[in-house]
Enzyme design. Sequence first.
Site, mmCIF file in Angstrom:
data_model
loop_
_atom_site.group_PDB
_atom_site.id
_atom_site.type_symbol
_atom_site.label_atom_id
_atom_site.label_comp_id
_atom_site.label_asym_id
_atom_site.label_seq_id
_atom_site.Cartn_x
_atom_site.Cartn_y
_atom_site.Cartn_z
ATOM 1 N N CYS A 139 0.861 -1.086 -0.043
ATOM 2 C CA CYS A 139 0.036 0.074 0.017
ATOM 3 C C CYS A 139 0.889 1.292 -0.043
ATOM 4 O O CYS A 139 1.271 1.661 1.092
ATOM 5 C CB CYS A 139 -0.803 0.034 1.285
ATOM 6 S SG CYS A 139 -2.018 1.465 1.609
ATOM 7 N N CYS A 142 -0.434 4.018 2.329
ATOM 8 C CA CYS A 142 -0.154 3.684 3.683
ATOM 9 C C CYS A 142 1.344 4.151 3.955
ATOM 10 O O CYS A 142 1.629 4.794 4.833
ATOM 11 C CB CYS A 142 -0.234 2.404 3.930
ATOM 12 S SG CYS A 142 -1.931 1.788 3.490
ATOM 13 N N ASP A 143 2.230 3.740 3.037
ATOM 14 C CA ASP A 143 3.525 3.361 3.600
ATOM 15 C C ASP A 143 4.648 4.459 2.699
ATOM 16 O O ASP A 143 5.920 4.402 2.845
ATOM 17 C CB ASP A 143 4.132 2.055 3.261
ATOM 18 C CG ASP A 143 3.394 1.129 4.433
ATOM 19 O OD1 ASP A 143 2.893 1.498 5.561
ATOM 20 O OD2 ASP A 143 2.879 0.016 3.972
#
Length: 314
Positions: A139, A142-143
């Site tokens: 992701c 997200c990261d």
Amino acid sequence: MTEQIHKTIIIGSGPAGYTAAIYAARADMKPLLLTGMEPGGQLTTTTDVENFPGYPDGIKGPEMMTDLQKQAERFGTEIVFDLVNEVIFSEEEKGIHTIKTSNGKEFKTYSVIISTGASAKYLGLEDEKKYAGSGVSACATCDGFFYKGKDVAVVGGGDTAAEEATYLSHLCNKVYLLVRRDEFRASKAMEARVMKTQNIEVLFHHELEGLSGENVVEKAHVFNNQTGEKQELKVDGVFIAIGHKPNTDLFQGKLDMDETGYLITQPKSTRTKLPGVFAAGDVQDKIYRQAITAAGSGCMAALDAEKYLMQIFD
Ligand code: NDP
């Protein structure tokens, strides 16, 4: 003894499920939540969550899920650590739905909120597990931030991979995109955006065969599947973007799904085609797939279920 019929049962324990539980519990619907195999859902496999509003310093994914669980319990949600293995939906208005679990339990309910989520697909390499959270992610939203100014690789040739590569190109120094065929599966528009982005290098016919590095990813080992030629890419992160699988096997033939298995809900609602059956979170959303959007739709599902219960008990 008369059999208990619950007002609402929530299947799944990610942000959608717990948010539905918080709202349903506060509305006195006395929800029962069945956690599934991975209590807490996908967020329990991430490290820091920095984009969920309200946490200025970020929060660890597993910690956030424990907090959500406590919040749901505080208002009286009954949480059962069990895996649903069969659902028998009633098609009648006011009908009673039956949910069976792998521990041999059977629950009856007037309404069901499905929030079983989706799982990112991985390639199946040992190194993906070895470096999970230490250079391997599924992701970018997200990261990606953790790779600011660094070099990364993305695996995949669909819309997700194209979108992730484009997103990362704004943050990272360089993005290698490994596409296993000589063409994209992504839409032409997404492909064109990737191709014209200066710091994305597309490697067609390339596949990932391993990763190396001390504790964290330092190199991606790739090969050309036409020539067999091997190459080492110096990267700090690898994003696997080969698709997600919605967790909907239980609902095959019972609820409407799109061609990739995502549950179909009626526009601007969480209603499925069956009365009293609602769906929230990633199980019905292949576009946004964020904790906050899942939580939002969990809230919607609880409100929709509450309204349904009011109608049938009126
Ligand atoms: P897709 O199934 O569309 O694409 C998967 C990609 O990964 C393909 O290029 C596939 O290659 C590749 N792949 C699969 N397995 C492997 C493997 N083992 N090794 C290397 N490569 C592999 O999944 P997406 O997640 O990209 O998209 C899913 C759906 O969601 C699509 O309908 C898409 O349009 C939609 N979507 C829409 C978005 C939007 O509208 N903004 C954003 C993201 C997704 P191959 O082509 O060779 O099979």
